[in-house]
Motif scaffolding. Structure first.
Motif, PDB file in Angstrom:
ATOM      1  N   GLY A   1     -12.928 -10.929 -17.818  1.00 52.39           N
ATOM      2  CA  GLY A   1     -12.386 -10.891 -16.471  1.00 52.39           C
ATOM      3  C   GLY A   1     -11.688  -9.591 -16.126  1.00 52.39           C
ATOM      4  N   HIS A   2     -11.637  -8.656 -17.063  1.00 48.42           N
ATOM      5  CA  HIS A   2     -10.894  -7.414 -16.894  1.00 48.42           C
ATOM      6  C   HIS A   2     -11.757  -6.206 -17.258  1.00 48.42           C
ATOM      7  N   GLY A   3     -11.385  -5.050 -16.700  1.00 50.98           N
ATOM      8  CA  GLY A   3     -12.009  -3.789 -17.093  1.00 50.98           C
ATOM      9  C   GLY A   3     -13.517  -3.813 -16.997  1.00 50.98           C
TER      10      GLY A   3
ATOM     11  N   ARG B   1      -1.657 -12.708  -2.145  1.00 50.36           N
ATOM     12  CA  ARG B   1      -2.039 -12.736  -0.726  1.00 50.36           C
ATOM     13  C   ARG B   1      -1.431 -11.582   0.060  1.00 50.36           C
ATOM     14  N   ALA B   2      -0.325 -11.032  -0.442  1.00 51.26           N
ATOM     15  CA  ALA B   2       0.361  -9.937   0.254  1.00 51.26           C
ATOM     16  C   ALA B   2      -0.297  -8.578   0.025  1.00 51.26           C
ATOM     17  N   TRP B   3      -1.206  -8.483  -0.940  1.00 56.20           N
ATOM     18  CA  TRP B   3      -1.833  -7.189  -1.213  1.00 56.20           C
ATOM     19  C   TRP B   3      -2.635  -6.720   0.007  1.00 56.20           C
ATOM     20  N   PRO B   4      -2.415  -5.519   0.492  1.00 55.38           N
ATOM     21  CA  PRO B   4      -3.170  -5.018   1.649  1.00 55.38           C
ATOM     22  C   PRO B   4      -4.528  -4.452   1.245  1.00 55.38           C
ATOM     23  N   VAL B   5      -5.372  -5.314   0.699  1.00 59.33           N
ATOM     24  CA  VAL B   5      -6.702  -4.920   0.227  1.00 59.33           C
ATOM     25  C   VAL B   5      -7.698  -4.996   1.384  1.00 59.33           C
ATOM     26  N   PRO B   6      -8.593  -3.986   1.544  1.00 58.62           N
ATOM     27  CA  PRO B   6      -8.754  -2.825   0.672  1.00 58.62           C
ATOM     28  C   PRO B   6      -7.770  -1.708   1.020  1.00 58.62           C
TER      29      PRO B   6
ATOM     30  N   ALA C   1      -3.326   1.812 -10.037  1.00 59.17           N
ATOM     31  CA  ALA C   1      -4.415   2.707  -9.636  1.00 59.17           C
ATOM     32  C   ALA C   1      -5.546   2.666 -10.662  1.00 59.17           C
ATOM     33  N   GLU C   2      -5.207   2.407 -11.918  1.00 57.23           N
ATOM     34  CA  GLU C   2      -6.223   2.354 -12.974  1.00 57.23           C
ATOM     35  C   GLU C   2      -7.094   1.109 -12.902  1.00 57.23           C
ATOM     36  N   VAL C   3      -6.684   0.094 -12.156  1.00 55.33           N
ATOM     37  CA  VAL C   3      -7.482  -1.132 -12.100  1.00 55.33           C
ATOM     38  C   VAL C   3      -8.142  -1.291 -10.729  1.00 55.33           C
ATOM     39  N   MET C   4      -8.285  -0.188 -10.010  1.00 55.91           N
ATOM     40  CA  MET C   4      -8.956  -0.209  -8.719  1.00 55.91           C
ATOM     41  C   MET C   4     -10.319   0.483  -8.817  1.00 55.91           C
TER      42      MET C   4
ATOM     43  N   ALA D   1     -10.365  -1.528  -4.132  1.00 57.02           N
ATOM     44  CA  ALA D   1     -10.015  -2.916  -4.406  1.00 57.02           C
ATOM     45  C   ALA D   1      -9.956  -3.125  -5.914  1.00 57.02           C
ATOM     46  N   PRO D   2      -9.260  -4.168  -6.377  1.00 57.79           N
ATOM     47  CA  PRO D   2      -9.154  -4.379  -7.825  1.00 57.79           C
ATOM     48  C   PRO D   2     -10.495  -4.686  -8.467  1.00 57.79           C
ATOM     49  N   VAL D   3     -10.624  -4.283  -9.728  1.00 56.12           N
ATOM     50  CA  VAL D   3     -11.861  -4.541 -10.465  1.00 56.12           C
ATOM     51  C   VAL D   3     -11.941  -5.997 -10.915  1.00 56.12           C
ATOM     52  N   PHE D   4     -10.858  -6.736 -10.754  1.00 57.90           N
ATOM     53  CA  PHE D   4     -10.827  -8.140 -11.144  1.00 57.90           C
ATOM     54  C   PHE D   4     -10.730  -9.023  -9.904  1.00 57.90           C
ATOM     55  N   SER D   5     -10.990 -10.294 -10.082  1.00 62.78           N
ATOM     56  CA  SER D   5     -10.817 -11.287  -9.023  1.00 62.78           C
ATOM     57  C   SER D   5      -9.395 -11.836  -9.092  1.00 62.78           C
ATOM     58  N   ARG D   6      -8.673 -11.750  -7.992  1.00 65.40           N
ATOM     59  CA  ARG D   6      -7.324 -12.308  -7.986  1.00 65.40           C
ATOM     60  C   ARG D   6      -7.349 -13.819  -8.160  1.00 65.40           C
ATOM     61  N   ARG D   7      -8.387 -14.454  -7.669  1.00 70.71           N
ATOM     62  CA  ARG D   7      -8.529 -15.895  -7.870  1.00 70.71           C
ATOM     63  C   ARG D   7      -8.675 -16.203  -9.359  1.00 70.71           C
ATOM     64  N   GLN D   8      -9.485 -15.426 -10.054  1.00 73.56           N
ATOM     65  CA  GLN D   8      -9.634 -15.639 -11.486  1.00 73.56           C
ATOM     66  C   GLN D   8      -8.328 -15.374 -12.227  1.00 73.56           C
ATOM     67  N   MET D   9      -7.587 -14.352 -11.803  1.00 79.09           N
ATOM     68  CA  MET D   9      -6.325 -14.049 -12.475  1.00 79.09           C
ATOM     69  C   MET D   9      -5.338 -15.210 -12.350  1.00 79.09           C
TER      70      MET D   9
END
Length: 311
Positions: A90-92, A172-177, A207-210, A218-226
Motif C-alpha cells: 500500500g506504500h511507495g 478530508r482536510a487535505w487540499p488534494v490535488p 513531498a516524498e510521498v506525492m 497527489a499521494p502515492v497511497f490511497s487515504r481510504r486504504q491508510m
C-alpha cells in the motif's frame, strides 16, 4: 546508491525493497533492478554485503511513509551493516491492491517474507510508528529471525475510536490535488491544522510521498486504504506482544512526539531487554526531524548488538 530488490509478500503481493550502499565506499556501484525470492535469483546471505558488514538491518517505515524516508539512516548504516528498507504494502513502489489484505497479520508476514527471501536473518529491525509495531510483533512471533529491535515513537496502548475519527477528518482536510510540490511542503509544514509550529522537515516528508498527475500532485497511497490499515491496530493494546520480545530492544521517542515519556519507560520495563533513548527537539518523525541526534541515540545500541554477536 540504492538497488531495488523485489520480494513476494503474503498473498503474492509484490513488494519493493531497497538495499542501500555506503556513499563513501570505493567499491563499484550496482545498478538496475535485482530479482530475489521465488521469481528470480537465489537470495544473498546477510554476510554477503561486502567487507566490514557485521549484520543485516531491515528498516520499516510508518503509515503513509516509504523506504526512501530511511535513506539518510540507511546510508550510514551501510558502512557497517547490510541495510535494506522496505516499501510496505500500500506504500511507495509496492503493490496497492484495491481488494487486498491490510491487516496486522499481512504486514508481519510481508516483513517475515522479506527477511527470509533476502537472507537477512538474524536481522536487526528498525521500525518507525506502524513499522515499529510490525517489527515487535514479528520479533515476538519469530524470535529466531530477529537479533535486535529499535522502536521509534510507537505506542503500545490502544488509541481508540476518537483517534480514528480525527484521522478521517484530517484526511478530508487535505487540499488534494496540490498545484506544486512547493504547495505540498507549505501545507504540511505550515498550514496543516495539525501543525503546532512551522516544521519544514514535515513538509519534506510529505513531498516524498506525492506523485504528479494531470491535475496536480497527489499521494502515492490511497487515504481510504491508510484508514483501513490504521483501523487494524488503534483499538487494541499491544503490551502482551511487547512482553514476548526477547531480543535487545531500544525504545526511542521524540520529545514532542506521540509516545509520552511515561509510556515509553513502561514499555522499557515490560521488555525483557529494554533500553530507552530520547531525542530532543524532535516530533513524531524522529529520524527525519533530527537525523544527527537520531544517529547519536541509536548507534551506541547497534554497536553493542554487534559486539555481543561477536563475543
Amino acid at each position: 546508491m540504492e538497488q531495488r530488490l523485489d520480494v513476494t509478500g503474503a498473498d503474492g503481493v509484490r513488494l519493493a525493497a531497497w538495499e542501500f550502499s555506503d556513499p563513501t565506499s570505493a567499491g563499484p556501484a550496482r545498478t538496475g533492478p535485482a530479482r530475489t525470492g521465488p521469481a528470480g535469483a537465489a537470495p544473498m546471505s546477510a554476510g554477503s554485503g561486502g567487507p566490514g558488514r557485521d549484520s543485516a538491518v531491515l528498516l520499516l517505515h510508518g503509515l503513509m511513509g516509504r523506504a526512501s524516508h530511511w535513506a539518510g539512516t540507511a546510508r550510514w548504516l551501510a558502512g557497517r551493516h547490510r541495510a535494506v528498507a522496505l516499501d510496505q504494502r500500500g506504500h511507495g513502489r509496492s503493490d496497492k491492491p484495491a481488494d487486498g489484505r491490510y491487516t496486522r497479520e499481512a504486514y508481519v508476514a510481508d516483513a517475515e517474507a522479506t527477511i527470509e527471501q533476502l537472507g537477512l536473518a538474524p536481522v536487526t529491525l528498525i521500525g518507525h510508528s506502524m513499522g515499529a509495531l510490525t517489527a515487535w510483533q514479528l520479533a515476538a512471533r519469530r524470535p529466531e529471525l530477529v537479533r535486535a529491535l529499535v522502536i521509534s515513537d510507537m505506542r503500545a496502548s490502544a488509541l481508540g475510536a476518537a483517534s480514528q475519527r480525527e484521522w478521517r477528518d484530517w484526511f478530508r482536510a487535505w487540499p488534494v490535488p496540490f498545484a506544486t510540490l512547493a504547495d505540498v511542503r507549505k501545507w504540511f509544514g505550515e498550514e496543516d491544522p495539525w501543525v503546532e509550529r512551522p516544521t519544514p522537515a514535515r513538509g519534506e516528508f510529505f513531498a516524498e510521498v506525492m506523485a504528479e498527475r494531470a491535475d496536480g500532485w497527489a499521494p502515492v497511497f490511497s487515504r481510504r486504504q491508510m484508514l483501513s490499515v490504521r483501523e487494524t491496530w488503534v483499538h487494541d493494546a499491544h503490551w502482551e506482544e511487547l512482553a514476548h520480545v526477547r531480543c535487545p530492544t531500544l525504545v526511542v521517542r521524540g520529545l514532542d512526539g506521540e509516545l509520552g515519556r511515561a509510556e515509553a519507560q513502561e514499555m522499557v520495563r515490560v521488555l525483557p531487554q529494554g533500553q530507552y533513548a530520547e531525542v530532543s527537539d524532535a516530533g513524531h518523525l524522529v529520524h527525519y526531524d533530527r537525523p544527527d541526534a537520531w544517529r547519536a541515540a541509536i548507534e551506541p545500541f547497534l554497536d553493542g548488538v554487534v559486539a555481543a554477536a561477536r563475543s
